[in-house]
Design a protein around this motif. Structure first.
Motif, short mmCIF file in Angstrom:
data_model
loop_
_atom_site.label_atom_id
_atom_site.label_comp_id
_atom_site.label_asym_id
_atom_site.label_seq_id
_atom_site.Cartn_x
_atom_site.Cartn_y
_atom_site.Cartn_z
N LEU A 63 0.83 -1.21 0.00
CA LEU A 63 0.00 0.00 0.00
C LEU A 63 0.86 1.25 0.00
O LEU A 63 1.72 1.43 0.86
N ILE A 64 0.62 2.11 -0.97
CA ILE A 64 1.34 3.39 -1.03
C ILE A 64 0.29 4.48 -0.86
O ILE A 64 -0.61 4.63 -1.68
N ASP A 65 0.40 5.20 0.25
CA ASP A 65 -0.67 6.08 0.67
C ASP A 65 -0.14 7.45 1.08
O ASP A 65 0.04 7.72 2.27
N PRO A 66 0.13 8.32 0.12
CA PRO A 66 0.71 9.63 0.46
C PRO A 66 -0.17 10.46 1.38
O PRO A 66 0.32 11.30 2.11
N LYS A 67 -1.48 10.19 1.38
CA LYS A 67 -2.37 10.97 2.25
C LYS A 67 -2.36 10.45 3.69
O LYS A 67 -2.96 11.07 4.57
N ARG A 68 -1.77 9.29 3.89
CA ARG A 68 -1.57 8.71 5.22
C ARG A 68 -2.83 8.20 5.92
O ARG A 68 -2.75 7.59 6.97
N ILE A 124 -1.10 -1.02 -4.48
CA ILE A 124 -2.19 -0.03 -4.55
C ILE A 124 -1.62 1.35 -4.26
O ILE A 124 -1.03 1.58 -3.20
N ILE A 125 -1.75 2.23 -5.22
CA ILE A 125 -1.14 3.55 -5.10
C ILE A 125 -2.22 4.62 -5.07
O ILE A 125 -2.90 4.88 -6.07
N ASP A 126 -2.40 5.23 -3.90
CA ASP A 126 -3.37 6.32 -3.76
C ASP A 126 -2.73 7.61 -4.24
O ASP A 126 -1.58 7.89 -3.92
N GLU A 127 -3.46 8.38 -4.95
CA GLU A 127 -3.02 9.64 -5.55
C GLU A 127 -1.60 9.56 -6.13
O GLU A 127 -0.62 10.00 -5.54
N PHE A 128 -1.59 8.98 -7.29
CA PHE A 128 -0.35 8.77 -8.02
C PHE A 128 0.39 10.10 -8.25
O PHE A 128 1.62 10.13 -8.30
N ALA A 129 -0.37 11.19 -8.36
CA ALA A 129 0.25 12.50 -8.60
C ALA A 129 1.27 12.83 -7.50
O ALA A 129 2.32 13.42 -7.78
N ASP A 130 0.99 12.41 -6.27
CA ASP A 130 1.91 12.69 -5.17
C ASP A 130 3.26 11.99 -5.36
O ASP A 130 4.29 12.51 -4.95
N LEU A 131 3.23 10.81 -5.95
CA LEU A 131 4.50 10.11 -6.22
C LEU A 131 5.28 10.85 -7.30
O LEU A 131 6.50 10.94 -7.25
N MET A 132 4.52 11.36 -8.25
CA MET A 132 5.17 12.02 -9.39
C MET A 132 5.71 13.40 -9.00
O MET A 132 6.60 13.91 -9.64
N THR A 133 5.15 13.99 -7.96
CA THR A 133 5.67 15.30 -7.58
C THR A 133 6.80 15.19 -6.56
O THR A 133 7.65 16.05 -6.48
N THR A 134 6.82 14.10 -5.78
CA THR A 134 7.86 14.02 -4.75
C THR A 134 9.08 13.23 -5.22
O THR A 134 10.19 13.48 -4.77
N ASN A 135 8.87 12.27 -6.10
CA ASN A 135 9.96 11.34 -6.40
C ASN A 135 9.89 10.86 -7.83
O ASN A 135 10.01 9.67 -8.11
N LYS A 136 9.65 11.79 -8.74
CA LYS A 136 9.25 11.43 -10.08
C LYS A 136 10.16 10.43 -10.79
O LYS A 136 9.71 9.40 -11.28
N LYS A 137 11.47 10.73 -10.77
CA LYS A 137 12.37 9.93 -11.60
C LYS A 137 12.37 8.46 -11.19
O LYS A 137 12.13 7.56 -11.99
#
Ligand SMILES: Nc1ncnc2c1ncn2[C@@H]1O[C@H](COP(=O)(O)OP(=O)(O)O)[C@@H](O)[C@H]1O
Ligand SMILES: [Mg+2]
Length: 258
Positions: A63-68, A124-137
């Protein structure tokens, strides 16, 4: 496009969520309040129901949950291999999925298999945009790689986003998601980006109309489906049932399966 209900023309009930879980990878897109979390909770609910935890058939979750908060309730389930909530943990969680793919490919090569015969792993990745803004590469490369090789290894990505722009979901990632659920969008442009045509912008607003619809494509064309909502009590009861199957041992939870 036809509006489908849950009973197929031949009278059989059709489980949309089981279909989604059997796809290699799934992208869910829609604006805030379009029902993304409700769908993901239903998917996890079905994954827990369909595939009891055992060494052969179990469903396992990363689980990947940037919103916690969204996926927090699941973190102590025996099915959960890793929960990542901080930006520095996202690549590690994806790396874990990648190493599971690698291990399964080695196992398949040794046994002469083209398709892995064990359980499913869902990333399962919640709000994929958060991954792309924090750790894109790093994240982008890993997601792309898992999406390419996960299919035969039965490692699935389920990602959701409110912002399906090309800058957020690069084309090289998008092409690996043949299975898409398009929920209500803010405008026609977003609908076009998600499913190639208008339609999502006119779907009912679940927050005011207390019902949800989405255009789903697994193979072929997008079709409009009613999306049921699993009552919160049922989800809580299922989580509790699984928690009761694990018992504390030496301060750690240990599995009582297999
Ligand atoms: N399938 C559904 N049936 C009925 N109501 C729904 C459904 N999906 C969502 N809703 C309503 O809309 C609200 C927002 O849904 P949610 O999944 O949190 O949206 P998102 O995660 O896209 O922001 C829910 O709290 C619920 O009240
Ligand atoms: Mg949500």
């Amino acid at each position: 496009m036809p509006n489908k209900q849950w009973i197929t023309p031949d009278g059989k009930s059709y489980n949309l969520y089981a279909d989604m879980l059997s796809q290699p990878h799934l992208m869910i897109a829609g604006k805030t309040g379009s029902g993304k979390s409700v769908v993901v909770n239903a998917l996890i609910y079905h994954a827990l129901f369909n595939a009891p935890q055992d060494s052969k058939k179990g469903a396992e979750l990363i689980l990947i949950d940037p919103k916690r908060v969204e996926l927090a309730r699941y973190k102590n389930l025996p099915h959960v291999l890793r929960t990542a909530t901080e930006p520095n943990e996202f690549p590690q969680a994806l790396q874990l999925a990648m190493s599971i793919c690698d291990a399964r490919y080695r196992d398949m090569a040794r046994r002469g298999l083209l398709d892995y015969d064990g359980g499913e792993v869902y990333v399962i990745i919640d709000e994929f945009a958060d991954l792309m803004t924090t750790n894109k590469k790093t994240c982008s490369a890993l997601v792309q790689r898992i999406a390419q090789v996960g299919r035969a290894a039965h490692v699935h990505i389920i990602l959701y986003t409110q912002c399906p722009l090309a800058t957020i979901i690069p084309t090289e990632i998008k092409v690996n998601f043949d299975s898409v659920l398009a929920l209500k969008t803010a405008n026609v442009k977003d609908s076009r980006y998600i499913m190639g045509e208008p339609g999502c912008e006119s779907l009912p607003d679940p927050r005011t109309e207390h019902r949800a619809q989405g255009y789903y494509r697994s193979s072929g064309d997008f079709e409009c489906w009613e999306l049921p909502m699993i009552p919160a009590d049922d989800i809580a009861a299922r989580i509790q049932w699984w928690m009761d199957q694990v018992k504390p041992k030496g301060g750690l939870f240990s599995k009582v399966f297999g």
